[in-house]
Design a protein around this motif. Structure first.
Motif, PDB file in Angstrom:
ATOM      1  N   ILE A 175       0.858  -1.186   0.000  1.00  0.00           N
ATOM      2  CA  ILE A 175       0.000   0.000   0.000  1.00  0.00           C
ATOM      3  C   ILE A 175       0.890   1.230   0.000  1.00  0.00           C
ATOM      4  N   TYR A 176       0.764   2.044  -1.035  1.00  0.00           N
ATOM      5  CA  TYR A 176       1.627   3.217  -1.138  1.00  0.00           C
ATOM      6  C   TYR A 176       0.892   4.530  -0.849  1.00  0.00           C
ATOM      7  N   LYS A 177      -0.423   4.480  -0.717  1.00  0.00           N
ATOM      8  CA  LYS A 177      -1.162   5.692  -0.377  1.00  0.00           C
ATOM      9  C   LYS A 177      -2.451   5.310   0.335  1.00  0.00           C
ATOM     10  N   VAL A 178      -2.691   5.933   1.477  1.00  0.00           N
ATOM     11  CA  VAL A 178      -3.908   5.685   2.234  1.00  0.00           C
ATOM     12  C   VAL A 178      -4.373   6.999   2.849  1.00  0.00           C
ATOM     13  N   SER A 179      -5.679   7.144   2.998  1.00  0.00           N
ATOM     14  CA  SER A 179      -6.232   8.378   3.569  1.00  0.00           C
ATOM     15  C   SER A 179      -5.691   8.628   4.973  1.00  0.00           C
ATOM     16  N   CYS A 203      -7.390   3.934  -0.600  1.00  0.00           N
ATOM     17  CA  CYS A 203      -6.301   2.996  -0.302  1.00  0.00           C
ATOM     18  C   CYS A 203      -5.761   2.485  -1.637  1.00  0.00           C
ATOM     19  N   LEU A 204      -4.551   2.910  -1.991  1.00  0.00           N
ATOM     20  CA  LEU A 204      -3.950   2.539  -3.269  1.00  0.00           C
ATOM     21  C   LEU A 204      -2.761   1.611  -3.031  1.00  0.00           C
ATOM     22  N   ALA A 205      -2.684   0.553  -3.828  1.00  0.00           N
ATOM     23  CA  ALA A 205      -1.614  -0.433  -3.656  1.00  0.00           C
ATOM     24  C   ALA A 205      -1.153  -0.921  -5.021  1.00  0.00           C
TER      25      ALA A 205
END
Length: 333
Positions: free
Chosen positions: A130-134, A149-151
Protein backbone atom coordinates in the motif's frame (compact mmCIF):
# COMPACT_ATOMS: atom_id res chain seq x y z
CA UNK A 1 6.73 -18.21 -32.95
CA UNK A 2 8.69 -15.15 -34.07
CA UNK A 3 11.02 -15.64 -31.10
CA UNK A 4 11.67 -19.25 -32.12
CA UNK A 5 12.31 -18.16 -35.72
CA UNK A 6 14.90 -15.67 -34.52
CA UNK A 7 16.59 -18.39 -32.47
CA UNK A 8 16.58 -20.83 -35.42
CA UNK A 9 18.35 -18.25 -37.57
CA UNK A 10 20.46 -16.46 -34.95
CA UNK A 11 21.80 -19.38 -32.93
CA UNK A 12 23.44 -21.43 -35.75
CA UNK A 13 25.10 -18.26 -37.03
CA UNK A 14 26.27 -17.47 -33.52
CA UNK A 15 27.90 -20.88 -33.10
CA UNK A 16 29.39 -20.79 -36.58
CA UNK A 17 30.80 -17.29 -36.08
CA UNK A 18 32.39 -17.89 -32.68
CA UNK A 19 32.99 -21.62 -32.93
CA UNK A 20 33.09 -22.20 -29.18
CA UNK A 21 33.03 -25.57 -27.45
CA UNK A 22 30.32 -26.03 -24.84
CA UNK A 23 28.70 -28.75 -22.79
CA UNK A 24 26.48 -31.49 -24.19
CA UNK A 25 22.87 -31.06 -23.15
CA UNK A 26 19.59 -32.91 -23.22
CA UNK A 27 17.98 -30.85 -25.94
CA UNK A 28 14.31 -30.02 -26.38
CA UNK A 29 12.62 -29.62 -29.72
CA UNK A 30 11.97 -26.01 -30.65
CA UNK A 31 8.27 -26.74 -31.20
CA UNK A 32 7.78 -27.53 -27.50
CA UNK A 33 5.66 -25.00 -25.59
CA UNK A 34 7.49 -22.66 -23.24
CA UNK A 35 7.62 -23.58 -19.53
CA UNK A 36 7.00 -20.95 -16.87
CA UNK A 37 8.89 -20.35 -13.64
CA UNK A 38 7.26 -18.07 -11.08
CA UNK A 39 9.55 -16.37 -8.55
CA UNK A 40 9.06 -13.70 -5.91
CA UNK A 41 10.97 -10.43 -6.18
CA UNK A 42 14.19 -10.61 -4.15
CA UNK A 43 14.43 -14.42 -4.20
CA UNK A 44 16.97 -16.57 -6.08
CA UNK A 45 15.96 -18.74 -9.02
CA UNK A 46 17.76 -21.50 -10.92
CA UNK A 47 16.72 -22.16 -14.51
CA UNK A 48 17.68 -25.75 -15.28
CA UNK A 49 19.35 -27.11 -18.41
CA UNK A 50 20.78 -30.67 -18.27
CA UNK A 51 23.47 -32.30 -20.41
CA UNK A 52 24.22 -35.79 -21.70
CA UNK A 53 27.29 -37.43 -23.15
CA UNK A 54 26.83 -36.08 -26.65
CA UNK A 55 29.29 -33.38 -27.64
CA UNK A 56 27.40 -30.13 -28.28
CA UNK A 57 27.78 -26.40 -27.99
CA UNK A 58 25.50 -24.46 -25.60
CA UNK A 59 24.63 -20.94 -24.61
CA UNK A 60 22.19 -19.04 -22.41
CA UNK A 61 20.25 -16.12 -23.84
CA UNK A 62 17.70 -13.66 -22.49
CA UNK A 63 15.62 -12.52 -25.43
CA UNK A 64 18.39 -11.83 -27.97
CA UNK A 65 21.06 -11.00 -25.40
CA UNK A 66 23.81 -13.57 -24.78
CA UNK A 67 24.34 -14.30 -21.07
CA UNK A 68 26.78 -17.22 -21.32
CA UNK A 69 28.49 -18.83 -24.31
CA UNK A 70 29.82 -22.09 -23.02
CA UNK A 71 31.62 -21.09 -19.81
CA UNK A 72 32.35 -17.58 -21.05
CA UNK A 73 30.19 -14.98 -19.30
CA UNK A 74 28.99 -12.22 -21.61
CA UNK A 75 26.62 -10.57 -19.13
CA UNK A 76 27.99 -7.86 -16.83
CA UNK A 77 25.33 -8.57 -14.19
CA UNK A 78 27.06 -9.92 -11.03
CA UNK A 79 23.80 -11.57 -9.90
CA UNK A 80 23.95 -14.10 -12.76
CA UNK A 81 26.12 -17.23 -12.68
CA UNK A 82 26.35 -20.74 -14.11
CA UNK A 83 25.42 -23.82 -12.10
CA UNK A 84 27.32 -26.90 -13.32
CA UNK A 85 27.53 -30.39 -11.91
CA UNK A 86 30.49 -31.88 -13.76
CA UNK A 87 29.41 -32.53 -17.34
CA UNK A 88 25.75 -33.08 -16.43
CA UNK A 89 24.24 -29.63 -15.86
CA UNK A 90 24.32 -26.23 -17.53
CA UNK A 91 21.86 -24.20 -15.47
CA UNK A 92 21.50 -20.48 -14.85
CA UNK A 93 21.23 -18.95 -11.37
CA UNK A 94 19.88 -15.42 -10.85
CA UNK A 95 20.11 -13.91 -7.38
CA UNK A 96 17.88 -11.15 -5.98
CA UNK A 97 15.46 -11.41 -8.87
CA UNK A 98 13.76 -8.15 -9.87
CA UNK A 99 10.92 -7.25 -12.21
CA UNK A 100 13.29 -6.34 -15.06
CA UNK A 101 14.51 -9.97 -15.04
CA UNK A 102 11.11 -11.15 -16.23
CA UNK A 103 11.00 -12.62 -19.71
CA UNK A 104 12.13 -15.58 -21.83
CA UNK A 105 15.38 -17.44 -21.13
CA UNK A 106 16.74 -19.84 -23.72
CA UNK A 107 19.21 -22.67 -23.30
CA UNK A 108 20.44 -23.06 -26.89
CA UNK A 109 22.08 -26.22 -28.18
CA UNK A 110 24.17 -26.73 -31.30
CA UNK A 111 24.54 -30.33 -32.41
CA UNK A 112 26.16 -31.66 -35.56
CA UNK A 113 22.79 -31.96 -37.21
CA UNK A 114 20.82 -28.90 -36.04
CA UNK A 115 20.27 -26.30 -33.36
CA UNK A 116 17.66 -26.87 -30.66
CA UNK A 117 16.41 -24.75 -27.79
CA UNK A 118 14.84 -25.15 -24.39
CA UNK A 119 12.98 -22.03 -23.38
CA UNK A 120 11.63 -20.94 -20.00
CA UNK A 121 9.61 -17.81 -19.28
CA UNK A 122 10.46 -16.23 -15.94
CA UNK A 123 7.52 -14.57 -14.16
CA UNK A 124 8.44 -12.22 -11.31
CA UNK A 125 5.82 -11.61 -8.63
CA UNK A 126 5.89 -8.61 -6.30
CA UNK A 127 4.19 -8.59 -2.86
CA UNK A 128 1.31 -6.18 -2.43
CA UNK A 129 2.35 -2.82 -0.98
CA UNK A 130 0.00 0.00 0.00
CA UNK A 131 1.63 3.22 -1.14
CA UNK A 132 -1.16 5.69 -0.38
CA UNK A 133 -3.91 5.68 2.23
CA UNK A 134 -6.23 8.38 3.57
CA UNK A 135 -5.18 10.27 6.67
CA UNK A 136 -7.22 10.11 9.87
CA UNK A 137 -10.27 12.34 9.54
CA UNK A 138 -12.84 14.02 11.76
CA UNK A 139 -16.30 14.82 10.38
CA UNK A 140 -19.69 15.87 11.69
CA UNK A 141 -22.48 13.32 11.80
CA UNK A 142 -24.40 13.31 8.51
CA UNK A 143 -21.39 14.22 6.38
CA UNK A 144 -20.15 12.10 3.46
CA UNK A 145 -16.87 10.24 3.93
CA UNK A 146 -14.54 9.00 1.17
CA UNK A 147 -11.52 6.86 2.07
CA UNK A 148 -8.72 5.93 -0.34
CA UNK A 149 -6.30 3.00 -0.30
CA UNK A 150 -3.95 2.54 -3.27
CA UNK A 151 -1.61 -0.43 -3.66
CA UNK A 152 0.56 -2.06 -6.27
CA UNK A 153 2.05 -5.49 -6.78
CA UNK A 154 2.35 -8.28 -9.33
CA UNK A 155 -0.24 -9.64 -9.82
CA UNK A 156 -2.47 -6.68 -9.03
CA UNK A 157 -3.60 -6.89 -5.39
CA UNK A 158 -7.18 -7.13 -4.21
CA UNK A 159 -8.15 -4.42 -1.71
CA UNK A 160 -10.70 -5.00 1.04
CA UNK A 161 -12.06 -2.77 3.83
CA UNK A 162 -13.24 -3.56 7.37
CA UNK A 163 -14.52 -1.45 10.23
CA UNK A 164 -12.83 -2.86 13.32
CA UNK A 165 -15.85 -2.78 15.56
CA UNK A 166 -16.66 -5.92 17.59
CA UNK A 167 -18.12 -7.70 14.54
CA UNK A 168 -15.39 -6.46 12.13
CA UNK A 169 -17.69 -7.11 9.19
CA UNK A 170 -16.32 -6.80 5.67
CA UNK A 171 -17.22 -3.63 3.77
CA UNK A 172 -16.72 -2.66 0.15
CA UNK A 173 -14.00 -4.17 -2.05
CA UNK A 174 -11.83 -1.74 -4.00
CA UNK A 175 -9.54 1.24 -3.70
CA UNK A 176 -12.26 3.63 -2.53
CA UNK A 177 -14.70 3.37 0.36
CA UNK A 178 -17.58 5.86 0.37
CA UNK A 179 -19.96 6.40 3.28
CA UNK A 180 -23.00 8.60 2.68
CA UNK A 181 -24.43 10.41 5.71
CA UNK A 182 -22.08 8.90 8.26
CA UNK A 183 -23.55 8.18 11.69
CA UNK A 184 -21.85 7.85 15.07
CA UNK A 185 -21.95 4.04 14.99
CA UNK A 186 -19.73 4.16 11.88
CA UNK A 187 -16.92 5.91 13.73
CA UNK A 188 -13.83 3.87 14.49
CA UNK A 189 -10.73 2.31 12.99
CA UNK A 190 -10.99 1.25 9.35
CA UNK A 191 -8.65 -1.44 8.02
CA UNK A 192 -7.46 -1.47 4.42
CA UNK A 193 -5.88 -4.77 3.35
CA UNK A 194 -4.06 -5.36 0.05
CA UNK A 195 -3.29 -8.98 -0.87
CA UNK A 196 -2.17 -10.90 -3.94
CA UNK A 197 -1.07 -14.22 -2.34
CA UNK A 198 2.62 -13.51 -3.01
CA UNK A 199 3.37 -12.70 0.61
CA UNK A 200 1.49 -11.68 3.74
CA UNK A 201 -1.05 -8.91 3.01
CA UNK A 202 -0.11 -5.29 3.55
CA UNK A 203 -2.42 -3.57 6.02
CA UNK A 204 -2.99 0.10 6.83
CA UNK A 205 -5.49 1.84 9.10
CA UNK A 206 -7.59 5.02 8.99
CA UNK A 207 -9.28 6.46 12.08
CA UNK A 208 -12.64 8.12 11.46
CA UNK A 209 -13.98 10.38 14.23
CA UNK A 210 -17.64 11.37 13.98
CA UNK A 211 -18.70 14.47 15.90
CA UNK A 212 -22.27 14.62 17.25
CA UNK A 213 -24.18 16.73 19.78
CA UNK A 214 -24.65 15.63 23.41
CA UNK A 215 -27.27 13.13 24.44
CA UNK A 216 -27.86 12.50 28.15
CA UNK A 217 -28.21 8.75 28.35
CA UNK A 218 -28.38 8.18 32.10
CA UNK A 219 -29.29 10.09 35.26
CA UNK A 220 -29.64 8.90 38.85
CA UNK A 221 -31.69 10.74 41.42
CA UNK A 222 -31.03 10.52 45.15
CA UNK A 223 -33.25 9.63 48.10
CA UNK A 224 -31.50 11.33 51.01
CA UNK A 225 -32.46 12.14 54.59
CA UNK A 226 -31.91 15.58 56.10
CA UNK A 227 -28.36 15.98 57.32
CA UNK A 228 -26.99 13.32 54.94
CA UNK A 229 -25.03 13.80 51.70
CA UNK A 230 -27.11 13.63 48.52
CA UNK A 231 -25.42 12.55 45.27
CA UNK A 232 -26.96 13.20 41.83
CA UNK A 233 -25.46 11.50 38.74
CA UNK A 234 -25.58 12.50 35.08
CA UNK A 235 -23.93 10.81 32.08
CA UNK A 236 -23.91 12.03 28.48
CA UNK A 237 -22.63 10.76 25.14
CA UNK A 238 -21.03 13.31 22.78
CA UNK A 239 -18.08 13.96 20.48
CA UNK A 240 -16.26 16.18 21.27
CA UNK A 241 -16.66 15.46 24.99
CA UNK A 242 -19.41 17.55 26.58
CA UNK A 243 -19.07 20.28 29.14
CA UNK A 244 -21.50 20.11 32.07
CA UNK A 245 -23.49 22.61 34.08
CA UNK A 246 -25.92 22.10 36.96
CA UNK A 247 -29.00 24.27 37.60
CA UNK A 248 -31.57 24.61 40.38
CA UNK A 249 -34.63 26.28 38.91
CA UNK A 250 -33.07 29.02 36.76
CA UNK A 251 -29.97 29.44 38.89
CA UNK A 252 -26.66 27.98 37.77
CA UNK A 253 -24.88 26.12 40.54
CA UNK A 254 -21.20 26.17 41.33
CA UNK A 255 -19.05 24.41 43.89
CA UNK A 256 -19.24 25.87 47.41
CA UNK A 257 -19.13 24.72 51.02
CA UNK A 258 -22.47 22.95 50.67
CA UNK A 259 -22.21 21.86 46.99
CA UNK A 260 -19.52 20.01 45.06
CA UNK A 261 -19.59 19.51 41.28
CA UNK A 262 -17.34 16.77 39.90
CA UNK A 263 -16.75 16.11 36.20
CA UNK A 264 -14.94 13.07 34.80
CA UNK A 265 -15.04 12.64 31.04
CA UNK A 266 -18.65 12.04 30.02
CA UNK A 267 -19.95 11.90 33.63
CA UNK A 268 -20.74 14.51 36.23
CA UNK A 269 -21.79 14.28 39.87
CA UNK A 270 -23.49 16.89 42.03
CA UNK A 271 -22.91 16.32 45.75
CA UNK A 272 -25.05 18.14 48.34
CA UNK A 273 -22.95 17.81 51.50
CA UNK A 274 -25.55 18.39 54.22
CA UNK A 275 -29.09 18.13 52.88
CA UNK A 276 -31.69 20.51 54.29
CA UNK A 277 -35.42 20.78 53.56
CA UNK A 278 -34.70 23.59 51.10
CA UNK A 279 -32.41 21.32 49.03
CA UNK A 280 -35.17 18.89 48.00
CA UNK A 281 -36.53 19.24 44.50
CA UNK A 282 -35.60 19.22 40.85
CA UNK A 283 -32.06 19.77 39.54
CA UNK A 284 -31.15 20.11 35.87
CA UNK A 285 -28.03 18.61 34.28
CA UNK A 286 -27.00 20.38 31.07
CA UNK A 287 -24.48 18.90 28.61
CA UNK A 288 -23.08 21.04 25.78
CA UNK A 289 -20.52 20.94 23.00
CA UNK A 290 -20.09 23.02 19.87
CA UNK A 291 -22.72 20.97 18.04
CA UNK A 292 -25.58 21.25 20.50
CA UNK A 293 -27.03 21.05 23.99
CA UNK A 294 -29.11 18.53 25.92
CA UNK A 295 -30.54 18.65 29.44
CA UNK A 296 -32.31 16.33 31.85
CA UNK A 297 -33.91 16.62 35.27
CA UNK A 298 -32.58 14.82 38.34
CA UNK A 299 -34.33 14.70 41.71
CA UNK A 300 -33.19 15.03 45.31
CA UNK A 301 -36.04 13.80 47.48
CA UNK A 302 -36.89 12.95 51.10
CA UNK A 303 -37.09 9.24 52.02
CA UNK A 304 -40.63 7.94 51.43
CA UNK A 305 -41.61 10.95 49.33
CA UNK A 306 -39.86 10.48 46.01
CA UNK A 307 -39.99 6.80 45.14
CA UNK A 308 -43.02 7.21 42.91
CA UNK A 309 -41.23 9.89 40.91
CA UNK A 310 -38.22 7.63 40.39
CA UNK A 311 -40.34 4.58 39.58
CA UNK A 312 -42.11 6.53 36.85
CA UNK A 313 -38.77 6.41 35.00
CA UNK A 314 -38.90 9.99 33.75
CA UNK A 315 -35.97 12.00 32.44
CA UNK A 316 -37.41 15.47 32.00
CA UNK A 317 -35.71 17.83 29.57
CA UNK A 318 -37.76 20.97 30.32
CA UNK A 319 -40.25 22.34 32.82
CA UNK A 320 -43.33 21.01 31.08
CA UNK A 321 -41.80 17.53 30.91
CA UNK A 322 -41.06 17.77 34.63
CA UNK A 323 -44.71 18.63 35.30
CA UNK A 324 -45.77 15.72 33.10
CA UNK A 325 -43.58 13.35 35.08
CA UNK A 326 -44.93 14.60 38.40
CA UNK A 327 -48.54 14.34 37.14
CA UNK A 328 -47.92 10.79 35.98
CA UNK A 329 -46.50 9.89 39.37
CA UNK A 330 -49.48 11.41 41.20
CA UNK A 331 -51.94 9.46 39.06
CA UNK A 332 -50.27 6.24 40.14
CA UNK A 333 -50.76 7.02 43.80
Amino acid sequence: MSCLWIHSVFIPGFFLLFGFEGFPVISVESQRSTDNITIRQGDTTVIRCYVDDKVSKVAWLNRSNIIFAGEDKWSLDPRVELVTQGQLEYSLRIQKVDVFDEGPYTCSIQTKQQSKTSQVYLIVQVPAIIYKVSEDITVNEGSNVALTCLANGRPDPAITWRLLNPSAEALDVGEYLEISGVVRSQAGRYECKASNDVSTPDVKYVNVVVNYPPYIKDVRSSETAVGQAGVLHCEASAVPQPEFEWYRDERRLSSSQSLTIQVSGSRTVLVVANVTEEDYGNYTCVATNRLGVHNASVFLYKPGMGRDINSAGCICQSLWLLLLCVSSALLQC
